[in-house]
Design an enzyme around this catalytic site. Structure first.
Site, mmCIF file in Angstrom:
data_model
loop_
_atom_site.group_PDB
_atom_site.id
_atom_site.type_symbol
_atom_site.label_atom_id
_atom_site.label_comp_id
_atom_site.label_asym_id
_atom_site.label_seq_id
_atom_site.Cartn_x
_atom_site.Cartn_y
_atom_site.Cartn_z
ATOM 1 N N ASP A 119 14.768 57.866 -65.418
ATOM 2 C CA ASP A 119 13.373 57.912 -64.978
ATOM 3 C C ASP A 119 13.130 59.115 -64.070
ATOM 4 O OD1 ASP A 119 10.749 56.659 -64.939
ATOM 5 O OD2 ASP A 119 11.141 56.233 -62.820
ATOM 6 N N ASP A 171 28.515 51.029 -51.521
ATOM 7 C CA ASP A 171 27.655 51.606 -50.492
ATOM 8 C C ASP A 171 28.517 51.823 -49.254
ATOM 9 O OD1 ASP A 171 25.816 51.916 -48.237
ATOM 10 O OD2 ASP A 171 24.246 51.327 -49.627
ATOM 11 N N GLY A 213 8.550 53.092 -60.518
ATOM 12 C CA GLY A 213 7.819 52.595 -59.355
ATOM 13 C C GLY A 213 6.421 52.146 -59.732
ATOM 14 N N HIS A 217 9.218 59.218 -64.451
ATOM 15 C CA HIS A 217 9.159 58.728 -63.073
ATOM 16 C C HIS A 217 8.076 57.648 -62.932
ATOM 17 C CE1 HIS A 217 10.004 60.032 -58.635
ATOM 18 N NE2 HIS A 217 10.040 58.716 -58.793
ATOM 19 N N GLU A 223 11.801 67.676 -62.152
ATOM 20 C CA GLU A 223 11.112 66.397 -62.370
ATOM 21 C C GLU A 223 10.549 66.304 -63.784
ATOM 22 O OE1 GLU A 223 9.284 62.695 -60.814
ATOM 23 O OE2 GLU A 223 11.006 63.903 -60.304
ATOM 24 N N ARG A 272 16.890 59.561 -57.657
ATOM 25 C CA ARG A 272 16.512 60.969 -57.671
ATOM 26 C C ARG A 272 17.444 61.703 -58.625
ATOM 27 N NH1 ARG A 272 12.820 59.001 -55.479
ATOM 28 N NH2 ARG A 272 11.711 59.637 -53.583
#
Length: 326
Positions: A260, A176, A287, A284, A265, A237
């Protein structure tokens, strides 16, 4: 929020808490701020409780809401409806992103462990053989002992994944660009460059935000650096990965993937990603799904209680964080 979402998001106990804390009409669910019903509500609203499908809070919308002081988002990202106008107006914003991060992290950790166990390949092998076999000999290099897992992004989800993985005998790498000195070590990981992370990891899991700078962050060259037989997990994403390059690698059988999120999409019906045996493709759903939605509603209600009692939000979203978030 989406008109049909409130009934699934807010269970009876949470609705009782909400109506005890605020002058709230449980039947009023707004997905269009231009309607007369929405205009009447905005005129007196002090707080908006939002979720997926909330329209953007533009300058015009805020002008129609003279008393609005806070937006409490019962989901993760606020990027779709919080605008620059909100920050200029001084609107306080809070998000239940921490509550939505938990199921994503749980999904990720489960799939990391299954990937290192070579579950997809063994499933296919067993399905084809339908007979006894020396599985120990055939999969002698399989397992989770001292495997290397690379986490891309020390986001809220990335940090939770690291926290959950620390219980296992794994070597954890972290990349990161915003890490402070010593921060990776405090998270139980080793800070490395992204190229090194891809080259060393048995599993690479992506948890970075979608920004111009992260477009195709996992490029064709970086996919080529990943060891043969390693697994890429993406719950962030789809745009963060060069999908055509990944499809080429997966079609060759060299890599495995848990996806996912994709671009688009919903993939076209003829996408090879649906049928490849080394790909786990989900729509997706990492979550909050099903009863996990109730955690987000409860989290939003906790923040409303803090607001009503004059305490600061426990999970505020700042303009700076908003700029760098997904």
């Amino acid at each position: 929020m989406h008109a049909d979402l409130a009934a699934r998001l807010i269970d009876a106990d949470t609705m009782r808490r909400l109506t005890a804390l605020a002058d709230l009409d449980p039947a009023l669910v707004v997905d269009d701020f231009s309607t007369p019903q929405a205009a009447a509500a905005l005129n007196t609203a002090e707080v908006i409780v939002s979720c997926w499908g909330c329209p953007p809070l533009t300058e015009d919308v805020l002008a129609a809401a003279p008393r609005l002081r806070a937006v409490i988002h019962a989901a993760g990202s606020v990027k779709h409806h919080i605008t620059d106008a909100c920050w200029r107006r001084g609107i306080e914003v809070t998000s239940a992103a921490w509550a939505n991060a938990r199921p994503v992290a749980e999904y990720t950790v489960a799939l990391v462990l299954l990937a290192n166990k070579d579950v997809w390949r063994i499933r296919e092998d067993y399905r084809n053989r339908r007979a006894a076999h020396d599985w120990q000999a055939a999969y002698a290099s399989t397992g989770n002992y001292r495997r290397t897992v690379g986490i891309v992004g020390a986001s809220r989800i990335g940090r939770r994944v690291l926290e959950l993985l620390r219980a296992h005998d794994l070597l954890l790498l972290l990349h990161d660009p915003y890490l402070r000195p010593g921060e990776a070590e405090r998270l139980g990981a080793h800070a490395v460059g992204l190229d090194e992370l891809c080259a060393r990891s048995d599993v690479v899991s992506v948890h970075a935000p979608e920004l111009p700078a992260t477009q195709h962050l996992i490029s064709r060259d970086r996919l080529a650096m990943m060891p043969t037989g390693s697994t890429l997990i993406n719950t962030s994403r789809g745009s963060l990965i060069d999908q055509q390059a990944l499809t080429d690698e997966l079609s060759s059988g060299r890599l495995n993937a848990v996806l996912d999120v994709t671009v688009p999409e919903v993939l076209p019906p003829d996408s090879p990603l649906y049928d490849l045996p080394n790909v786990l493709l989900t729509p997706h759903i990492a979550g909050s799904l099903g009863n996990e939605l109730h955690r987000m509603a409860a989290a939003a209600t906790d923040e409303l209680e803090r607001y009503v009692t004059g305490r600061p939000f426990a999970h505020p979203v700042t303009a700076e964080e908003w700029e760098r978030s997904a």
